[in-house]
Write a protein that holds these residues in place. Structure first.
Motif, PDB file in Angstrom:
ATOM      1  N   ALA A  14       2.688   6.917 -22.642  1.00 17.99           N
ATOM      2  CA  ALA A  14       1.561   6.143 -22.661  1.00 17.99           C
ATOM      3  C   ALA A  14       1.530   4.990 -22.761  1.00 17.99           C
ATOM      4  O   ALA A  14       2.646   4.505 -23.822  1.00 17.99           O
ATOM      5  N   GLY A  15       0.757   4.100 -22.169  1.00 16.44           N
ATOM      6  CA  GLY A  15       1.088   2.588 -22.200  1.00 16.44           C
ATOM      7  C   GLY A  15       2.236   1.955 -21.562  1.00 16.44           C
ATOM      8  O   GLY A  15       2.278   0.872 -21.077  1.00 16.44           O
ATOM      9  N   GLY A  16       2.879   2.881 -20.774  1.00 18.35           N
ATOM     10  CA  GLY A  16       4.185   2.404 -19.774  1.00 18.35           C
ATOM     11  C   GLY A  16       3.627   2.142 -18.335  1.00 18.35           C
ATOM     12  O   GLY A  16       2.283   2.054 -18.180  1.00 18.35           O
ATOM     13  N   SER A  17       4.552   1.696 -17.760  1.00 20.98           N
ATOM     14  CA  SER A  17       4.308   1.159 -16.250  1.00 20.98           C
ATOM     15  C   SER A  17       4.971   1.982 -15.069  1.00 20.98           C
ATOM     16  O   SER A  17       6.249   2.413 -15.581  1.00 20.98           O
ATOM     17  N   LEU A  18       4.479   2.270 -14.058  1.00 22.35           N
ATOM     18  CA  LEU A  18       5.320   2.590 -12.984  1.00 22.35           C
ATOM     19  C   LEU A  18       4.647   1.885 -11.772  1.00 22.35           C
ATOM     20  O   LEU A  18       3.645   1.417 -11.518  1.00 22.35           O
ATOM     21  N   ARG A  19       5.903   1.780 -10.457  1.00 24.79           N
ATOM     22  CA  ARG A  19       5.200   1.241  -9.362  1.00 24.79           C
ATOM     23  C   ARG A  19       5.770   2.318  -8.296  1.00 24.79           C
ATOM     24  O   ARG A  19       6.775   2.775  -8.281  1.00 24.79           O
ATOM     25  N   LEU A  20       4.519   2.755  -7.617  1.00 22.75           N
ATOM     26  CA  LEU A  20       4.889   3.613  -6.597  1.00 22.75           C
ATOM     27  C   LEU A  20       4.872   2.937  -5.102  1.00 22.75           C
ATOM     28  O   LEU A  20       4.315   1.919  -5.047  1.00 22.75           O
ATOM     29  N   SER A  21       5.551   3.525  -4.326  1.00 21.50           N
ATOM     30  CA  SER A  21       5.965   2.829  -2.760  1.00 21.50           C
ATOM     31  C   SER A  21       5.698   3.633  -2.037  1.00 21.50           C
ATOM     32  O   SER A  21       5.862   5.020  -2.323  1.00 21.50           O
ATOM     33  N   CYS A  22       5.148   3.255  -0.918  1.00 21.64           N
ATOM     34  CA  CYS A  22       4.863   4.400   0.339  1.00 21.64           C
ATOM     35  C   CYS A  22       5.328   3.675   1.514  1.00 21.64           C
ATOM     36  O   CYS A  22       4.771   2.638   2.057  1.00 21.64           O
ATOM     37  N   ALA A  23       6.423   4.079   2.099  1.00 24.25           N
ATOM     38  CA  ALA A  23       6.848   3.599   3.482  1.00 24.25           C
ATOM     39  C   ALA A  23       6.601   4.171   4.403  1.00 24.25           C
ATOM     40  O   ALA A  23       6.706   5.665   4.650  1.00 24.25           O
ATOM     41  N   ALA A  24       6.048   3.737   5.608  1.00 28.00           N
ATOM     42  CA  ALA A  24       5.424   4.099   6.766  1.00 28.00           C
ATOM     43  C   ALA A  24       6.322   3.877   8.006  1.00 28.00           C
ATOM     44  O   ALA A  24       6.917   2.931   7.980  1.00 28.00           O
ATOM     45  N   SER A  25       6.413   4.935   8.705  1.00 28.30           N
ATOM     46  CA  SER A  25       7.044   4.943  10.068  1.00 28.30           C
ATOM     47  C   SER A  25       6.013   4.309  11.170  1.00 28.30           C
ATOM     48  O   SER A  25       4.887   4.232  10.869  1.00 28.30           O
ATOM     49  N   GLY A  26       6.588   3.723  12.378  1.00 25.58           N
ATOM     50  CA  GLY A  26       5.567   3.398  13.349  1.00 25.58           C
ATOM     51  C   GLY A  26       5.408   1.876  13.480  1.00 25.58           C
ATOM     52  O   GLY A  26       5.664   1.093  12.469  1.00 25.58           O
ATOM     53  N   ARG A  27       5.055   1.412  14.539  1.00 25.96           N
ATOM     54  CA  ARG A  27       4.874  -0.079  14.552  1.00 25.96           C
ATOM     55  C   ARG A  27       3.407  -0.592  14.364  1.00 25.96           C
ATOM     56  O   ARG A  27       3.152  -1.800  14.649  1.00 25.96           O
ATOM     57  N   THR A  28       2.609   0.509  14.002  1.00 25.38           N
ATOM     58  CA  THR A  28       1.278   0.086  13.928  1.00 25.38           C
ATOM     59  C   THR A  28       0.472   0.048  12.665  1.00 25.38           C
ATOM     60  O   THR A  28      -0.427   0.065  12.371  1.00 25.38           O
TER      61      THR A  28
END
Length: 124
Positions: A14-28
């Motif tokens: 509790a009190g900490g941090s995280l960074r989520l990423s989401c990589a998408a395929s496709g050109r649009t």
């Protein structure tokens, strides 16, 4: 077919941090709004944050406002969720999703592609 792959989840105090990423395929990727949702055990999936296709507008659930920041890098086909001051009640599986259009929505029905989810666990 669009694929969304989340990463960055884990166990944090509790009190900490995280960074989520989401990589998408496709050109649009840059044509669509993107959103983050979460689902805790025994609860319905809930809206967390969303960002417009250009990144100029963002919207947050009241429960995460001022603690979480959504951003995107259209050159990398990636959307991020920076989570600070995490609380045990933030524990959930976090999903990214692609909107059906360019505008922000809080409604899961207005998202057509979903990632597999990444677990975030916040210990007290």
């Amino acid at each position: 077919q669009v694929q969304l792959v989340e990463s960055g989840g884990g166990l944090v105090q509790a009190g900490g941090s995280l960074r989520l990423s989401c990589a998408a395929s496709g050109r649009t990727f840059s044509s669509y709004a993107m959103g983050w949702f979460r689902q805790a055990p025994g609860k319905e999936r809930e809206f967390v944050a969303a960002i417009s296709r250009s990144g100029s507008s963002a919207y947050y659930a009241d429960s995460v406002k001022s603690r979480f920041t959504i951003s995107r890098d259209n050159a990398k086909n990636t959307v991020y969720l920076q989570m600070n001051s995490l609380k045990p009640e933030d524990t959930a599986v976090y999903y990214c999703a692609r909107g059906v259009g360019p505008y922000i929505s809080q409604t899961p029905l207005e998202y057509d592609y979903w990632g597999q989810g990444t677990q975030v666990t916040v210990s007290s």
